[in-house]
Design an enzyme around this catalytic site. Structure first.
Site: not given
Length: 344
Positions: A92, A105, A112, A116, A119, A334
């Site tokens: 994204e 961005c 990932c 976190c 997120c 995202c």
């Protein structure tokens, strides 16, 4: 045989490639100029000899990217893209308009592994890191889709940029080339959740980018609850790395802080954060958290945000801003488009 990713190469490397393939050095410059025009195939570079094109098609690869989804905010014109990659994965990017110019961005990884809790990008884990060309293509595709020039880049999409250090560093130099996209380092921001060793490596580069460090909590106890990286590096270790970075680069660090109602947005949190940043070359960027489906986190109310900012700025003299929320009607944070795609 693994093909050479030509979009990830510098002009001088393309010249070396041309010579290695039996051509004269200047053919590499012609190849670079053609790539910089945004050609989709080698055959579109009409000033290259056919024999060179034949060899390129055999031994090199020209990466491409498709637009799988494009959402445009009715509120502010922000555009969110889901870009499809050649291996079937997707990332994204978000195109945002500001008075000082257009910002995109971009993502640096497919997924990932930082974990976190607030997120969406990290929920399915890390699939792979992006190549420099795949980062560059996000910027180029955003320009092509909107018909507008990008003047600023933020590496704050899917992924942890410093977990893809070498590719990200090459991308920064590629997009900065005067004969390329010519986007100045001072117009680029890179966000990290706090990978200390890589922050020290980046400091040695002495780039003029803005480093954004995600804090999201003013104490180790709270930070460990929402950011697994805090179990590896406590705040004392992280802030020491930030101080080393500032000393090496003379660049002010932007500290990102996602405000989560009832979790980290109390006056006590503001005082603790103010004490942590006071006296440092720092800018505090308060971000009303984007709720995601996997968590019950709620965005802090306007009064709580204003009170928090007043404490850090007035009491502790920490430069503080509240990020303007863009693309609120299209889930512009995202990770959400890709997650929805993977569920189909």
């Amino acid at each position: 045989m693994e093909k050479t990713d030509v979009l990830s190469l510098f002009p001088e490397e393309l010249e070396t490639l041309a010579v290695s393939l039996g051509e004269q050095k200047f053919r590499g410059k012609q190849l670079y100029d053609g790539l910089n025009r945004g050609v989709k195939t080698f055959r579109e570079i009409t000033n290259l000899p056919r024999r060179f094109l034949d060899v390129l098609e055999e031994q090199a690869e020209l990466r491409s990217m498709t637009t799988e989804r494009k959402l445009v905010s009715k509120l502010d014109g922000t555009v969110k893209f889901l870009f499809g990659l050649q291996d079937g994965e997707a990332v994204e990017s978000v195109f945002m308009r500001y008075k000082h110019g257009n910002t995109v961005c971009i993502s640096t990884q497919v997924g990932c592994r930082m974990g976190c809790s607030f997120c969406a990008s990290t929920k399915a884990g890390l699939k792979r890191s992006l190549t420099p060309s795949e980062m560059l293509l996000q910027v180029k595709c955003a320009e092509q889709e909107t018909g507008e020039k990008v003047s600023n880049i933020v590496l704050m999409g899917m992924g942890e940029p410093l977990d893809n250090y070498d590719n990200v560093l090459r991308f920064l130099h590629l997009v900065n080339r005067k004969e390329g996209m010519n986007i100045g380092m001072r117009h680029i921001s890179l966000s990290t959740c706090g990978l200390v060793k890589e922050m020290d490596r980046l400091a040695e580069e002495k780039l003029q980018i803005t480093l954004s460090v995600s804090l999201h909590a003013p104490t180790d106890e709270k930070r460990r609850e929402i950011m697994p990286i805090a179990r590896l590096y406590d705040l004392k270790t992280l802030m020491a790395a930030c101080d080393r970075y500032t000393a090496k680069t003379a660049r002010r660090i932007s500290y990102e802080y996602a405000l989560i109602a009832g979790i980290n947005d109390t006056p006590a949190d503001a005082h603790a954060l103010g004490k942590l940043l006071q006296g440092r070359l720092a800018h505090l960027n308060l971000i009303p958290v984007n709720p995601i489906r996997e968590r019950s986190y709620q965005r802090s109310g306007r009064e709580a945000i204003q009170a928090f900012a007043a404490i850090t700025e007035s009491t502790y003299q920490v430069s503080t801003t509240v990020r303007r929320r863009l693309g609120g009607d299209i889930d512009a944070s995202c990770g959400q488009l890709r997650a929805a795609r993977d569920q189909l």
